[in-house]
Design a protein around this motif. Sequence first.
Motif, PDB file in Angstrom:
ATOM      1  N   GLY A  81      93.147   6.648  25.874  1.00  0.00           N
ATOM      2  CA  GLY A  81      93.028   8.214  26.026  1.00  0.00           C
ATOM      3  C   GLY A  81      94.078   9.146  24.933  1.00  0.00           C
ATOM      4  N   CYS A  82      93.358  10.363  24.647  1.00  0.00           N
ATOM      5  CA  CYS A  82      94.404  11.297  23.828  1.00  0.00           C
ATOM      6  C   CYS A  82      93.902  12.670  24.170  1.00  0.00           C
ATOM      7  N   ASN A  83      94.748  13.438  23.858  1.00  0.00           N
ATOM      8  CA  ASN A  83      94.343  15.179  23.890  1.00  0.00           C
ATOM      9  C   ASN A  83      93.935  15.616  22.688  1.00  0.00           C
ATOM     10  N   ARG A  85      91.125  14.874  19.404  1.00  0.00           N
ATOM     11  CA  ARG A  85      89.932  14.520  18.969  1.00  0.00           C
ATOM     12  C   ARG A  85      89.870  14.463  17.589  1.00  0.00           C
ATOM     13  N   CYS A  86      90.731  13.607  16.870  1.00  0.00           N
ATOM     14  CA  CYS A  86      90.714  13.668  15.365  1.00  0.00           C
ATOM     15  C   CYS A  86      89.390  13.173  14.676  1.00  0.00           C
ATOM     16  N   ALA A  87      88.830  13.757  13.971  1.00  0.00           N
ATOM     17  CA  ALA A  87      87.458  12.974  13.287  1.00  0.00           C
ATOM     18  C   ALA A  87      87.598  11.807  12.539  1.00  0.00           C
ATOM     19  N   TRP A  88      89.033  11.575  12.261  1.00  0.00           N
ATOM     20  CA  TRP A  88      89.356  10.425  11.559  1.00  0.00           C
ATOM     21  C   TRP A  88      90.206   9.399  12.056  1.00  0.00           C
ATOM     22  N   CYS A  89      90.398   9.314  13.315  1.00  0.00           N
ATOM     23  CA  CYS A  89      91.049   8.686  14.321  1.00  0.00           C
ATOM     24  C   CYS A  89      90.777   7.060  14.144  1.00  0.00           C
ATOM     25  N   GLN A  90      91.745   6.238  13.731  1.00  0.00           N
ATOM     26  CA  GLN A  90      91.561   4.817  13.555  1.00  0.00           C
ATOM     27  C   GLN A  90      91.684   4.091  14.696  1.00  0.00           C
ATOM     28  N   SER A  95      91.398   5.662  21.918  1.00  0.00           N
ATOM     29  CA  SER A  95      92.097   7.150  22.123  1.00  0.00           C
ATOM     30  C   SER A  95      90.867   7.854  22.543  1.00  0.00           C
ATOM     31  N   GLN A  96      89.629   7.573  22.272  1.00  0.00           N
ATOM     32  CA  GLN A  96      88.649   8.461  22.866  1.00  0.00           C
ATOM     33  C   GLN A  96      87.875   7.852  23.942  1.00  0.00           C
ATOM     34  N   MET A  97      88.161   6.584  24.423  1.00  0.00           N
ATOM     35  CA  MET A  97      87.386   5.511  25.481  1.00  0.00           C
ATOM     36  C   MET A  97      87.265   6.499  26.703  1.00  0.00           C
TER      37      MET A  97
HETATM   38  S1  SF4 Z   1      94.495  10.104  15.312  1.00  0.00           S
HETATM   39 FE1  SF4 Z   1      93.713   9.581  17.343  1.00  0.00          FE
HETATM   40  S2  SF4 Z   1      95.269   8.747  18.750  1.00  0.00           S
HETATM   41 FE2  SF4 Z   1      96.238  10.419  16.932  1.00  0.00          FE
HETATM   42  S3  SF4 Z   1      96.133  12.219  17.898  1.00  0.00           S
HETATM   43 FE3  SF4 Z   1      94.213  12.164  16.667  1.00  0.00          FE
HETATM   44  S4  SF4 Z   1      92.724  11.235  17.966  1.00  0.00           S
HETATM   45 FE4  SF4 Z   1      94.683  11.027  19.060  1.00  0.00          FE
END
Ligand code: SF4
Length: 341
Positions: A81-83, A85-90, A95-97
């Motif tokens: 989980g994450c609050n 939604r970075c378009a480049w999240c590694q 995080s988006q599960m």
């Molecule tokens: S990079 Fe990924 S884990 Fe980090 S804040 Fe953005 S969505 Fe969340």
Amino acid sequence: MQEALLYKKLPDQLVRCRLCAHCCTIADGHRGLCQVRENRGGTLYTLVYGRTISQAADPIEKKPLYHFHPGSRSFSISTPGCNFRCAWCQNWEISQMPREQHMVGGHPVRPEQIVATAQRNGCRSIAYTYTEPTIFFEYARDTAILAREAGLANVFVSNGYMTDEALDMARNWLDAANVDLKAFREETYRRHIGAHLQPVLDSLKAMKALGIWIEITTLIVPGLNDDPQELKELAEFVCRELGADTPWHISRFFPCYQMAHTPPTPVATLHRAAEIGRAAGLRHIYLGNVDEETNTFCPKCNELLIRRIGFNVVENHIAADSSCPTCSETLAGVDMAGSER
Ligand code: SF4
Ligand code: SF4
């Protein structure tokens, strides 16, 4: 199921979460933006308490924290989980599960097990990382309190979206944080991250005021946040509000997730950003995700003090009192000699 901290009950079985700056108002049977906090009958529950999805004993430099017990290991954990939604999240798979796969994975690990594993692995700290620790705050807090009792430090690798209340609660057990300052434009935060810039700036200032050691990371994405003027404003903010000794990690982007077709950041862009940071007055600038040495120099006499290869410290010449052995300048950070393991 663990009741959440930091929320208010409202009429009609609504609740308002006060953990992060989204401050979601959540109706009965629904979840907040992070998808891991759920209102059941007017009570807010965290769905990720005790649900570890990844864990590893990492060098503290991998967080990255270069001025906090350098050369030590940090036992690193996360939940799904994450609050943001970075378009480049590694780490988008975890995080988006909850948002994309409509499930909360992970396996049960109790806080005391985390602390015991950290100690078994010779770690100096526990890092709450990989996704966003704010959204597993209750789990992090219980673990962190036990960690402190065991003599371990606690670090967040965070997007910096906590409320003042959350930070106030963390002040007694949170020692350090690497915070992503992902851009210096509201438009970028709104369009590509699903959040706002100002709360991040506010929480950085609040962390500084609370005495939490802070290092900043900016992933430079071509065409998105590589404008020299924007980088200048960002670096000036860090220097002015957090201090010239705040380490700034400038990181190279590689294509992934929703930005799979954007080319990697040219290394020259990172060097230009570093120049901008130095011109703004920052004294400790490091490049990340590049095949270059990431050494620490004395900001006064320019002596090489810590030599790193990859994430490993291979030489540390800093004196036990965290000073430069050549000119006696005190190096900003925590236990810079790396003697407390
Ligand atoms: S990079 Fe990924 S884990 Fe980090 S804040 Fe953005 S969505 Fe969340
Ligand atoms: S942690 Fe943030 S995103 Fe999640 S429910 Fe609370 S306010 Fe909303």
